[in-house]
Design an enzyme around this catalytic site. Sequence first.
Site, PDB file in Angstrom:
ATOM      1  CG  ASP A  65       2.328  -3.742   8.437  1.00  0.00           C
ATOM      2  OD1 ASP A  65       1.509  -3.143   7.706  1.00  0.00           O
ATOM      3  OD2 ASP A  65       3.075  -4.643   8.013  1.00  0.00           O
ATOM      4  CE  LYS A  72      -1.633  -5.390   1.750  1.00  0.00           C
ATOM      5  NZ  LYS A  72      -1.737  -6.734   1.193  1.00  0.00           N
ATOM      6  CG  PHE A  94       2.679 -10.100   5.521  1.00  0.00           C
ATOM      7  CD1 PHE A  94       1.827 -10.967   4.862  1.00  0.00           C
ATOM      8  CD2 PHE A  94       3.733  -9.531   4.817  1.00  0.00           C
ATOM      9  CE1 PHE A  94       2.025 -11.270   3.518  1.00  0.00           C
ATOM     10  CE2 PHE A  94       3.930  -9.827   3.476  1.00  0.00           C
ATOM     11  CZ  PHE A  94       3.074 -10.695   2.830  1.00  0.00           C
TER      12      PHE A  94
HETATM   13  C1  LIG Z   1       0.764  -6.719   6.775  1.00  0.00           C
HETATM   14  C2  LIG Z   1       1.625  -6.549   5.550  1.00  0.00           C
HETATM   15  N1  LIG Z   1       2.774  -5.872   5.635  1.00  0.00           N
HETATM   16  C3  LIG Z   1       3.573  -5.720   4.557  1.00  0.00           C
HETATM   17  C4  LIG Z   1       3.219  -6.259   3.331  1.00  0.00           C
HETATM   18  C5  LIG Z   1       4.084  -6.202   2.110  1.00  0.00           C
HETATM   19  O1  LIG Z   1       4.920  -5.153   2.013  1.00  0.00           O
HETATM   20  P1  LIG Z   1       5.642  -4.768   0.642  1.00  0.00           P
HETATM   21  O2  LIG Z   1       4.717  -3.837  -0.068  1.00  0.00           O
HETATM   22  O3  LIG Z   1       6.917  -4.171   1.070  1.00  0.00           O
HETATM   23  O4  LIG Z   1       5.830  -6.002  -0.168  1.00  0.00           O
HETATM   24  C6  LIG Z   1       2.015  -6.952   3.215  1.00  0.00           C
HETATM   25  C7  LIG Z   1       1.635  -7.514   1.904  1.00  0.00           C
HETATM   26  O5  LIG Z   1       0.615  -8.046   1.670  1.00  0.00           O
HETATM   27  C8  LIG Z   1       1.203  -7.102   4.347  1.00  0.00           C
HETATM   28  O6  LIG Z   1       0.069  -7.799   4.270  1.00  0.00           O
END
Ligand SMILES: Cc1ncc(COP(=O)(O)O)c(C=O)c1O
Length: 433
Positions: free
Chosen positions: A219, A245, A137
Amino acid sequence: MDPGFDPDRPDGDDTADPRERDANDPLSEFRERFDVPGELYLDGNSLGPVSDAAERSLERALEEWRELGIEAWTEAERPWFRYGESLGDELASLVGADSEEVVVANSTTVNIHTLVGTFLDARGDRPPGILVNELDFPTDHYAIRSQLRQRGHDPDDHLHVVESHDGRTIAEDDIVVPLEDHEVGIVFMPSVLYRSGQLLDIERITDAAHERGALAGFDLAHSVGVVPHELSVHGVDFAVWCSYKYLNAGPGAIAGLYVDERHFGETPALAGWWGHEKETQFELRERFTPADSAGAWQIGTVPVLAAAPLDGSLEIVREAGIDRIREKSLALTSFLIRLVDETLAAYGCAVGTPRAPEDRGGHVAIEHPEAARISEALRERGVVVDFRPPNVIRVCPAPLYTRFVDVREFVAQLGEVLETGAYEDVDPDGNVS
Ligand SMILES: Cc1ncc(COP(=O)(O)O)c(C=O)c1O
């Protein structure tokens, strides 16, 4: 899960009648606890729906604000002063960590900034290489690049990107091998790829990183709440995730982070008073003393109203049990994959998600050249999925509120959109989510 559960077929018997499977599903009652929007909501890996429990815990926070005012910092049922830590305690078992190793704080992107920055600093003069992959992402790369830049390192030289062979998945060998070639100090990977839904082997990647003297961070945005984790057992160094989510804590909900206890005491790259040792935080000293826990990576005042729904939504996940959630998730995705193969391949649909249950997370990528317009045509019928460029209809049968009949109904609706060409009327511009 159901009485006919066969441990050799963890993804269930796909040939059984979906109504029967719903009737035998021990998690079926959880659906009633959610307000599921639309006709068919299959987007819970973007934004989970509100539950009765999340609404209650949010209302409780409002009530405490109303009744107690500032006293709520210490007198609330779950005192707000330690809200980040106490919600971290509740989350710890979901990610397989000790309670001091988990805290809720900030957003996922901010947590990547502070943790990657921290561990870049901790490496001192050693080369700052970071290994990521091209299907990440994008926010992960944006944050890491900026942390490298802030330390005077050119990201083009120090961010090593594992390439995909098929545009969908990452070969784990391709993560392990470059560790020899590049001077990698930190491996930072997703647990589940946001587009294809591939689940990476956290244990293997962590071991490979450690064998070569690198740290391993993850992540977990697309796995927390749907895939069990064992972060401590596997010796993962740090991890981040979001709560909006599969944890259903609401839009912009507070994020979570994990730091292995052997790193307690490192100075957070983005220090702030909320990460100060709690006992002396209100002495308001001139110098920062980090908490001796993951709590040190909090920055500013905990956003109580963005954290409160998580309290209730975690209750639901705990009651359902992460192992049963995973079991049902695999059964749902397996069923979906089979139906797409059997009935939609003829219309040009292909499944881009790995087929082996151990290689996939909670969602399924259906590829089609007209994915953008098809996704929009589905949404117009109340079937909520999302489109991910260039060609993926991303479908998430989240196990707490999705039934087997919903999966069948989704495939029927998609079949109809394809059969009738309904998507051809959709404006291809402006409909990309
Ligand atoms: C893998 C991943 N990392 C990070 C994020 C987004 O992070 P944030 O909550 O800081 O916008 C997403 C958002 O869909 C994601 O899919």
